[in-house]
Design an enzyme around this catalytic site. Structure first.
Site, PDB file in Angstrom:
ATOM      1  N   HIS A  90       1.552   5.276  -2.061  1.00  0.00           N
ATOM      2  CA  HIS A  90       1.769   6.699  -1.595  1.00  0.00           C
ATOM      3  C   HIS A  90       2.941   7.073  -1.849  1.00  0.00           C
ATOM      4  O   HIS A  90       3.020   8.884  -2.643  1.00  0.00           O
ATOM      5  CB  HIS A  90       1.861   6.804  -0.230  1.00  0.00           C
ATOM      6  CG  HIS A  90       0.625   6.776   0.766  1.00  0.00           C
ATOM      7  ND1 HIS A  90      -0.398   7.878   0.920  1.00  0.00           N
ATOM      8  CD2 HIS A  90       0.326   6.006   1.011  1.00  0.00           C
ATOM      9  CE1 HIS A  90      -1.386   7.334   1.566  1.00  0.00           C
ATOM     10  NE2 HIS A  90      -1.116   5.980   1.857  1.00  0.00           N
ATOM     11  N   GLU A  93      -6.158   9.836   1.132  1.00  0.00           N
ATOM     12  CA  GLU A  93      -6.128   7.841   0.434  1.00  0.00           C
ATOM     13  C   GLU A  93      -7.134   7.888  -0.573  1.00  0.00           C
ATOM     14  O   GLU A  93      -6.714   7.002  -1.031  1.00  0.00           O
ATOM     15  CB  GLU A  93      -6.311   7.379   2.077  1.00  0.00           C
ATOM     16  CG  GLU A  93      -5.686   7.462   3.582  1.00  0.00           C
ATOM     17  CD  GLU A  93      -4.602   6.475   2.848  1.00  0.00           C
ATOM     18  OE1 GLU A  93      -4.752   5.964   2.130  1.00  0.00           O
ATOM     19  OE2 GLU A  93      -3.625   6.958   3.921  1.00  0.00           O
ATOM     20  N   HIS A 131       0.857  -1.129   0.020  1.00  0.00           N
ATOM     21  CA  HIS A 131      -0.411   0.052   0.689  1.00  0.00           C
ATOM     22  C   HIS A 131       0.818   1.583   0.052  1.00  0.00           C
ATOM     23  O   HIS A 131       1.004   2.442  -0.653  1.00  0.00           O
ATOM     24  CB  HIS A 131      -0.583  -0.092   1.310  1.00  0.00           C
ATOM     25  CG  HIS A 131      -1.297   1.516   1.538  1.00  0.00           C
ATOM     26  ND1 HIS A 131      -2.735   1.955   0.645  1.00  0.00           N
ATOM     27  CD2 HIS A 131      -1.172   1.866   2.330  1.00  0.00           C
ATOM     28  CE1 HIS A 131      -3.014   3.708   0.757  1.00  0.00           C
ATOM     29  NE2 HIS A 131      -2.308   3.614   2.393  1.00  0.00           N
ATOM     30  N   SER A 161      -3.811   1.384  -3.979  1.00  0.00           N
ATOM     31  CA  SER A 161      -3.270   0.163  -3.813  1.00  0.00           C
ATOM     32  C   SER A 161      -4.250  -1.068  -3.562  1.00  0.00           C
ATOM     33  O   SER A 161      -3.641  -1.724  -3.562  1.00  0.00           O
ATOM     34  CB  SER A 161      -2.380   0.205  -2.805  1.00  0.00           C
ATOM     35  OG  SER A 161      -3.466   0.514  -1.833  1.00  0.00           O
TER      36      SER A 161
HETATM   37  N1  HBI Z   1      -0.134   5.203  10.029  1.00  0.00           N
HETATM   38  N2  HBI Z   1       1.861   4.437   9.493  1.00  0.00           N
HETATM   39  C1  HBI Z   1      -0.029   4.338   9.756  1.00  0.00           C
HETATM   40  N3  HBI Z   1       0.045   5.176   8.293  1.00  0.00           N
HETATM   41  C2  HBI Z   1      -1.055   5.251   7.806  1.00  0.00           C
HETATM   42  O1  HBI Z   1      -1.174   5.708   7.155  1.00  0.00           O
HETATM   43  C3  HBI Z   1      -1.618   6.403   8.851  1.00  0.00           C
HETATM   44  C4  HBI Z   1      -1.113   6.055  10.351  1.00  0.00           C
HETATM   45  N4  HBI Z   1      -2.093   6.720  11.058  1.00  0.00           N
HETATM   46  C5  HBI Z   1      -3.077   7.278  10.984  1.00  0.00           C
HETATM   47  C6  HBI Z   1      -3.388   7.654   9.688  1.00  0.00           C
HETATM   48  N5  HBI Z   1      -3.262   6.822   8.923  1.00  0.00           N
HETATM   49  C7  HBI Z   1      -4.650   8.723   9.279  1.00  0.00           C
HETATM   50  O2  HBI Z   1      -5.591   7.523   9.390  1.00  0.00           O
HETATM   51  C8  HBI Z   1      -4.963   9.573   9.676  1.00  0.00           C
HETATM   52  O3  HBI Z   1      -5.290  10.026  10.868  1.00  0.00           O
HETATM   53  C9  HBI Z   1      -3.973  10.632   9.027  1.00  0.00           C
HETATM   54 FE    FE Z   2      -2.076   5.591   2.861  1.00  0.00          FE
END
Ligand code: HBI
Ligand code: FE
Length: 323
Positions: free
Chosen positions: A186, A226, A181, A245
């Protein structure tokens, strides 16, 4: 993501009194203190819950992330044949859809990385490409970071990325972010300057934000970074990582599911955003941007409205806030 959202929703109800210290650099953000669900700590409905070998592997990769310090090279993971098999399957399935479903910025940036089905890219190689294109950095993380820490990282042009591979029992599904993913969703987008700016805006807005504002920024992140879509002439193309993804989500965005088409609405960061759904299937509503620059401008104007004056005048290692 459910655990995170449950926690955020709970905190949203609390008074906005307890904003933690504002990080002045990436060194002030911990990539190991506020992790939800990682290592052997999988929930019962996780595809790897009954697989002890898998849990051991997850713990090992999580521990590598926890000892990493910003600025040091990211430790390489010697991926197994099984892990490479899963990555290769995901990559092979998705590449066929990119020419017709991905936005042009994704298709362009994708070429910089030379992804191959028989090699899982190391985060270090990817971070080096990003440093040269948009100045972004990748930092390894053990699992889901608390939304505040995750969003704060974006303010320092740092993307916290997991390094483990999803469970092989169902290669097209993962209940949480994994390296497939992060890398296919990203990383190519972060090599595009206008998209990188959009992500930076959300990050800056999160510095010193109240719990309530963090929750709204999480939704803005969700519906752009996302699951965002963008107009390209008469077509709608994907730029969100959750779309790029996932073969199922990409097809659903275009064709709908069981005869029901998703809705496309204009992004207005000042409006209440819909509830996020992660585990209950594909998105019902996608936000459609005119362009990344237009979305970034709208997000800037919202971000200015919530940013505390003292944050605006703070010095972040010589980099002023640009909202
Ligand atoms: N942590 N490792 C990781 N990857 C993410 O995509 C991620 C996260 N923590 C929170 C989050 N995404 C989202 O739910 C938002 O809170 C930014
Ligand atoms: Fe993500």
């Amino acid at each position: 993501f459910n655990k995170i959202h449950a926690i955020s929703a709970e905190k949203e109800k609390q008074a906005d009194t307890s904003v933690p210290p504002i990080p002045k650099s990436i060194h002030d953000i911990s990539n190991g203190d506020h992790i939800l669900g990682f290592g052997a700590d999988l929930s019962e409905d996780h595809p790897g819950y009954y697989d002890n070998e898998y849990k051991k592997r997850r713990s090992y990769i999580a521990d590598l992330a926890k000892i990493h310090k910003p600025g040091e090279p990211i430790p390489c993971v010697d991926y197994s044949a099984e892990e490479i098999r899963v990555w290769g399957l995901v990559l092979d399935t998705l590449v066929d859809l990119y020419p017709t479903h991905a936005c042009k910025e994704y298709i362009d940036s994708y070429k910089l990385f030379n992804f191959k089905p028989n090699h899982i890219p190391q985060l270090q190689e990817l971070s080096e490409v990003l440093e040269q294109t948009t100045g972004w950095h990748i930092r390894p993380v053990a699992g889901l970071l608390h939304p505040r820490d995750f969003l704060n990282g974006l303010a320092f042009r740092t993307f916290h990325s997991t390094q483990y591979v999803r469970h092989g029992s169902n290669p097209m599904y993962t209940p949480e972010p994994d390296i497939c993913h992060e890398v296919l969703g990203h990383v190519p987008m972060l090599a595009d300057p206008e998209f990188a700016d959009l992500a930076w805006v959300i990050g800056q807005a999160s510095l010193g934000a109240s719990e309530k504002d963090i929750w709204h920024l999480t939704k803005l992140y969700w519906y752009t970074v996302e699951f965002g879509t963008v107009k390209e002439g008469s077509e709608i193309r994907a730029f969100g990582a959750g779309l790029l993804s996932s073969i199922g989500e990409l097809k659903h965005m275009r064709e709908g599911t069981d005869g029901v088409m998703p809705e496309f609405v204009e992004l207005d960061p000042f409006k209440k955003m819909p509830k996020m759904s992660y585990k209950d299937g594909y998105q019902k509503k996608y936000f459609l941007c005119e362009s990344f620059a237009d979305a970034a401008a709208k997000l800037r104007s919202y971000s200015r409205s919530i940013l505390k004056p003292e944050v605006m005048s703070m010095n972040f290692g010589g980099t002023p806030i640009q909202l």
